[in-house]
Design an enzyme around this catalytic site. Structure first.
Site, PDB file in Angstrom:
ATOM      1  N   CYS A  76       1.593 -62.632 -31.458  1.00 37.01           N
ATOM      2  CA  CYS A  76       0.609 -61.560 -31.354  1.00 37.01           C
ATOM      3  C   CYS A  76       1.241 -60.277 -30.788  1.00 37.01           C
ATOM      4  O   CYS A  76       1.997 -59.638 -31.498  1.00 37.01           O
ATOM      5  CB  CYS A  76      -0.607 -62.030 -30.565  1.00 37.01           C
ATOM      6  SG  CYS A  76      -2.100 -61.172 -31.091  1.00 37.01           S
ATOM      7  N   HIS A  80      -1.982 -66.927 -33.395  1.00 38.07           N
ATOM      8  CA  HIS A  80      -1.665 -67.764 -32.227  1.00 38.07           C
ATOM      9  C   HIS A  80      -1.474 -69.224 -32.630  1.00 38.07           C
ATOM     10  O   HIS A  80      -2.428 -70.004 -32.585  1.00 38.07           O
ATOM     11  CB  HIS A  80      -2.802 -67.672 -31.195  1.00 38.07           C
ATOM     12  CG  HIS A  80      -2.882 -66.350 -30.513  1.00 38.07           C
ATOM     13  ND1 HIS A  80      -2.147 -66.053 -29.392  1.00 38.07           N
ATOM     14  CD2 HIS A  80      -3.599 -65.247 -30.805  1.00 38.07           C
ATOM     15  CE1 HIS A  80      -2.419 -64.813 -29.009  1.00 38.07           C
ATOM     16  NE2 HIS A  80      -3.301 -64.296 -29.853  1.00 38.07           N
ATOM     17  N   GLU A 114      -0.145 -71.507 -31.027  1.00 39.05           N
ATOM     18  CA  GLU A 114      -0.222 -72.434 -29.879  1.00 39.05           C
ATOM     19  C   GLU A 114      -1.569 -73.149 -29.785  1.00 39.05           C
ATOM     20  O   GLU A 114      -1.660 -74.229 -29.215  1.00 39.05           O
ATOM     21  CB  GLU A 114       0.085 -71.698 -28.566  1.00 39.05           C
ATOM     22  CG  GLU A 114      -0.967 -70.684 -28.087  1.00 39.05           C
ATOM     23  CD  GLU A 114      -0.767 -69.286 -28.640  1.00 39.05           C
ATOM     24  OE1 GLU A 114      -0.143 -69.133 -29.712  1.00 39.05           O
ATOM     25  OE2 GLU A 114      -1.244 -68.326 -27.997  1.00 39.05           O
TER      26      GLU A 114
HETATM   27  N1  GLN Z   1      -3.160 -56.137 -27.548  1.00 40.63           N
HETATM   28  C1  GLN Z   1      -2.857 -56.519 -28.882  1.00 40.63           C
HETATM   29  C2  GLN Z   1      -4.043 -56.344 -29.817  1.00 40.63           C
HETATM   30  O1  GLN Z   1      -5.153 -56.258 -29.378  1.00 40.63           O
HETATM   31  C3  GLN Z   1      -2.349 -57.941 -28.943  1.00 40.63           C
HETATM   32  C4  GLN Z   1      -3.365 -58.965 -28.594  1.00 40.63           C
HETATM   33  C5  GLN Z   1      -2.767 -60.321 -28.339  1.00 40.63           C
HETATM   34  O2  GLN Z   1      -1.572 -60.432 -28.107  1.00 40.63           O
HETATM   35  N2  GLN Z   1      -3.582 -61.358 -28.319  1.00 40.63           N
HETATM   36  O3  GLN Z   1      -3.860 -56.302 -31.002  1.00 40.63           O
END
Ligand code: GLN
Length: 564
Positions: free
Chosen positions: A400, A535, A537
């Site tokens: 992310c 994600h 994970e």
């Molecule tokens: N802050 C970033 C976004 O909102 C990444 C979010 C995250 O890593 N879950 O896109």
């Protein structure tokens, strides 16, 4: 005739159309591992062929944990259907193979009050006085019942500790439900601490007696006690606890600290906890086979070597903030029988390091991971770690924000652009990461194939499909052209930069199926540099792991061998 046979001869107990409920409370102190114990019990019941679901009720007033700081509450776990939930739901999914959690499996006091207040404003109560009992408790009961629909067993965990003012409405709802459902359909399992006082050389049962007394004062008698302890508890003490708490002696179950949480299913099974439950509920089901859990534990406790992975993040003082990532790495270690040593690197501190100091700080690690995150703090340090991984050929996994920063790092250091995310600089000249509503071309038109442009400003949440590019490393890793992974972010890679990035050697390896948004990048020239917008994970489990983490750890093993 055993009691099991007596129950099994009763035809009325064979239909599983209505779920049986097991309520789980905690006493004496918090952090006893209620979620893990409840999930372990769920795993055994599932191994007996039952369909099991789990729900967590949180007594705090926040409507959901979505906006809560990971510093306070640990990671926010994201379900397939896009709910931002308590991290205990992560345990539930990791221990259960056949049930996925959803929006219905976690609710807070805040959510309950919000629902009741909305009804009140709409006039649904026809001018009646709206009260904790029955209106709040009815809403809680309604949600508990709904969460159990379609399952044989619903395990309901109540957050907090008995005696807290905040959890009283939940306790009252459980009390009512136990009466309504009856002895054969509902049980209460209470986790308690049995401390060892080393100066006296004695195990103390008094805190347990008191916490059960506390439960009884609100009309709840536990059916099962799980006694958490550092040391073994003697048979004498077990008898004493049973006597003073009015719990059947064999239902006083010991749960001593374990080396691995994945040992708990067997610990509970060895003490026949599942039999106690199946007999009481009249469930005629096969014995549990826990051999897959034994294999997990065997690989964990008899690892052959150690792999060190740096997690470069903002919340390094609280490992719970990265719970699912820690677990996913561990699961990958199980596949290769490697112990995973996580080196938490404070991204903010790393930001002030010189290039040489960064090398010194990271040179002992076999792989580097930059996890998700929000806000600018720590991003400089994270990018320094990415530069190190990229230039020193160290395996890198970006998740992310870890992908967004990998893209920014590449644009800055390879493409020589003053690139940034509009999350950190709203006026950046090169918004390589931004809200999709911001990616306008010269004509002022949106630069994406969008079928719902209202995404800007709101989160992309939950499971979504991605299509993986042919010949990409990611497609080989997954062994599939379409994958489904969970998301939790607002910002996206700006498609205007795809061409320059690819010409400079960073490949886009996946696009979202719906909108053609960039889902993942990789550097083909690098031994293992993969970063993903989703994600992975959240879908890793001890029994089976996750292909992306498995491949990452395999690359780390290769890296370790290379360094000799
Ligand atoms: N802050 C970033 C976004 O909102 C990444 C979010 C995250 O890593 N879950 O896109």
């Amino acid at each position: 005739m055993t009691s099991n046979e007596i129950i099994n001869n009763d035809p009325t107990t064979k239909s599983l159309t209505n779920p049986k409920f097991i309520f789980v409370t905690g006493g004496v102190v918090s952090s006893l591992g209620k979620g893990i114990t409840a999930a372990s019990l769920a795993a055994i019941l599932e191994a007996r062929g039952l369909k099991v679901t789990m729900t967590k009720m949180d007594p705090y007033i926040n409507v959901d944990p979505g906006t809560m700081s990971p510093f306070q509450h640990g990671e926010v776990f994201v379900t397939e259907d896009g709910a931002e939930t308590d991290l205990d739901l992560g345990y539930y999914e990791r221990f259960l193979r056949h049930s996925k959690m959803s929006k219905t499996n976690n609710f807070t006091s805040g959510r309950i009050y919000q629902t009741v207040l909305n009804k009140e404003r709409r006039g649904d109560y026809l001018g009646g006085t709206v009260q904790v009992i029955p209106h709040i408790t009815d809403e809680i009961k309604h949600r508990i019942r709904a969460s159990g629909q379609g399952y044989d067993i619903a395990i309901i965990e109540i957050g907090g500790t008995v005696g807290d003012i905040e959890s009283l409405p939940f306790m009252e709802a459980v009390r009512q439900m136990k009466v309504e459902l009856g002895h054969r359909n509902a049980m209460l399992m209470h986790l308690t601490l049995v401390p060892y006082i080393s100066s006296a050389g004695e195990t103390k049962t008094k805190p347990t007696q008191h916490s059960v007394k506390e439960l009884r004062s609100i009309g709840l008698q536990p059916d099962i006690l799980i006694c958490r302890s550092e040391h073994p508890i003697s048979e004498d003490n077990r008898r004493k606890i049973a006597l003073f708490t009015n719990v059947e002696e064999r239902a006083v179950v010991m749960c001593q600290d374990a080396q691995s949480i994945y040992q708990i299913p067997r610990t509970l099974y060895e003490q026949d906890l599942d039999d106690i439950i199946c007999e009481r509920f009249g469930l005629d089901v096969p014995e549990a086979d826990l051999s897959d859990w034994d294999n997990v534990v065997d690989a964990l406790l008899n690892a052959d070597g150690e792999i060190t992975v740096a997690i470069v993040g903002k919340y390094v003082e609280l490992p719970d903030a990265y719970k699912s990532i820690n677990e996913a790495l561990l699961h990958a270690g199980i596949i290769y029988r490697k112990h995973i040593n996580i080196d938490y690197v404070d991204a903010e501190a790393l930001g002030d390091y010189s290039d040489e100091a960064v090398v010194e700080r990271l040179s002992h690690v076999d792989a580097i991971l930059v996890p998700g995150g929000f806000g600018e703090r720590g991003t400089i340090g994270k990018m320094k770690a990415i530069t190190y991984a990229r230039t020193q050929q160290v395996p890198y996994l970006g998740i992310c924000l870890g992908m967004q920063l990998a893209v920014i790092e590449y644009a800055r250091n390879v493409l020589k652009l003053e690139a940034n995310s509009s999350e950190f600089d709203r006026k950046t000249a090169e918004p390589i990461i931004g809200l999709i509503t911001e990616w306008l071309d010269e004509k002022g038109e949106l630069q994406i194939r969008s079928d719902d442009s209202d995404l800007g400003g709101t989160m992309r949440l939950g499971a979504q499909q991605a299509e993986l590019v042919e010949d990409s490393k990611l497609r080989k890793i997954y062994g599939a052209s379409t994958i489904t992974e969970r998301h939790r972010h607002r910002y996206e890679m700006n498609n205007r930069y795809i061409e320059p990035l690819e010409s400079a050697g960073m490949k886009i390896s996946g696009y979202s199926a719906k909108q053609h948004l960039v889902e993942s990048v990789e550097i083909p020239e690098h031994p293992w540099f993969v970063a993903v917008q989703f994600h992975p994970e959240f879908t890793s489990a001890p029994r089976g792991g996750h292909p992306l983490f498995a491949s990452f750890i395999k690359a780390a093993i290769t890296q370790q061998e290379k360094q000799g």
